[in-house]
Design an enzyme around this catalytic site. Structure first.
Site, PDB file in Angstrom:
ATOM      1  N   LEU A 169     -39.285   8.635  54.417  1.00 15.01           N
ATOM      2  CA  LEU A 169     -39.762   8.543  53.037  1.00 15.01           C
ATOM      3  C   LEU A 169     -38.850   7.558  52.322  1.00 15.01           C
ATOM      4  O   LEU A 169     -37.645   7.508  52.589  1.00 15.01           O
ATOM      5  CB  LEU A 169     -39.708   9.901  52.335  1.00 15.01           C
ATOM      6  N   ASP A 170     -39.418   6.779  51.406  1.00 16.05           N
ATOM      7  CA  ASP A 170     -38.602   5.861  50.624  1.00 16.05           C
ATOM      8  C   ASP A 170     -37.522   6.640  49.874  1.00 16.05           C
ATOM      9  O   ASP A 170     -37.670   7.836  49.586  1.00 16.05           O
ATOM     10  CB  ASP A 170     -39.467   5.091  49.622  1.00 16.05           C
ATOM     11  N   LYS A 171     -36.458   5.955  49.529  1.00 13.88           N
ATOM     12  CA  LYS A 171     -35.330   6.582  48.845  1.00 13.88           C
ATOM     13  C   LYS A 171     -35.772   7.452  47.676  1.00 13.88           C
ATOM     14  O   LYS A 171     -35.297   8.578  47.509  1.00 13.88           O
ATOM     15  CB  LYS A 171     -34.367   5.492  48.356  1.00 13.88           C
TER      16      LYS A 171
END
Length: 338
Positions: free
Chosen positions: A148-150
């Site tokens: 998942l993106d940051k």
């Protein structure tokens, strides 16, 4: 198949080629007969000379074995993980000897990389799992099979041993086409789609000029996102302004949902990378909703659903996770339209 040494301390595996396995590639035979080792691990071991037939090392994964051959695999004990363990709190949704499922908070990078060598999910998992981790890829570390993106929140699964890693990798590669895997996201977007549900089928590749971004490009890899409108929100003038979509992935490209929704003219609220041209739309929100969006400080995306087949038992497991507080507040204030 015989195992002469335990997996944790290093192992020697002996595989005798059956009659119906003759003239099959070495790597394919071993992939079937040693499911506790991932394909990438097997390839590394073959190339390193750790796989032999008789007393002769075989360094070619494509070597065709013969019926009756005895293949010996010398698997060295896993080395210590390169990322250091760090005591970072985790919201654990589920855990057993094979997998761990967490609800990732915003701001947590999944894997160490340039600019984020420490303070990542991998550092946290190494500290939490400790000795229970197997030698995934030859290194004691959790098996990251998706990211998942940051600043995207929500459900993530990681493998704790090679067998689980191989199974999860295969499930995520299949993306539910033939198996149980499902990944669902809640996405707050600008505008209201002109139909209740739809599919974005558009290949994704690196942006030709901004290398930190992805873009829809014909030269890219296949990418498919299904979406459905759950709610619509009005602005101060009473006109439709934003929507809440439920999205499901049929592929897993970098930034896929963010790129696809921007591509169809409905970028995520708060997405400074893929929706900068929509920033002024915040002025049409009511003051409370506008404040909630400003305080959000990230793209409004949450992984709320994860379904998979357990690598060990074969049981179909499903988890859901409510919106985190910042997105729940945004939803409430968008609904109030004040």
């Amino acid at each position: 198949m015989e195992q002469d040494v335990s997996v944790d301390q290093g192992q020697r595996l002996n595989v005798t080629v059956a009659g119906d396995e003759g003239s099959i590639r070495l790597d394919r035979v071993l992939a079937v007969r040693t499911p506790e080792l991932s394909r990438s691990r097997l390839k590394t071991l073959i190339l390193a000379g750790s796989v032999s037939i008789g007393a002769t090392p075989v360094r070619d994964p494509a070597y065709h074995v013969a019926a009756g051959d005895t293949i010996t695999i010398d698997v060295p004990p896993p080395v210590a993980a390169e990322p250091a363990p760090e005591n970072i709190p985790l919201d654990i949704v589920y855990e057993d000897d094979d997998i761990i499922v967490i609800d990732k908070p915003k701001g947590l990078v999944v894997h160490p990389a340039a600019g984020h060598e420490t303070g990542t999910l991998v550092n946290a998992l190494i500290a939490h799992c400790g000795a229970s981790l197997s030698g995934i890829g030859g290194v004691k570390r959790p098996g990251i099979v998706h990211r998942l993106d940051k600043d995207t929140t929500g459900l993530m699964v990681a493998a704790k041993n090679d067998r689980a890693h191989a199974s999860l990798t295969a499930q995520f590669a299949d993306h539910g086409r033939t198996g149980a895997l499902r990944r669902g996201y809640m996405a707050f977007v600008w505008g209201v789609p002109n139909r209740p549900h739809g599919t974005v089928d558009a290949p994704i590749d690196r942006h030709p000029h901004a290398r930190e971004k992805m873009a829809v490009r014909q030269s890219g890899r296949a990418a498919i996102t299904h979406w459905e409108v759950l709610e619509t929100f009005k602005g101060r003038d009473g006109k439709p302004l934003a929507s809440l979509l439920a999205c499901q992935l049929e592929t897993g490209r970098t930034h896929q949902i963010r790129v696809h929704l921007s591509h169809i003219g409905h970028p995520l609220l708060g997405d400074a990378v893929y929706g900068p041209g929509f920033k002024t739309k915040a002025n049409a929100l009511g003051p409370l909703a506008r404040t909630a969006l400003t305080e959000l400080g990230r793209q409004a995306l949450h992984a709320y659903l994860l379904t998979l087949e357990h690598p060990g038992t074969g049981q179909i497991l499903e988890w859901t996770r409510d919106l985190p507080p910042d997105l729940a507040q945004l939803r409430d204030r968008l609904s109030a339209a004040e």
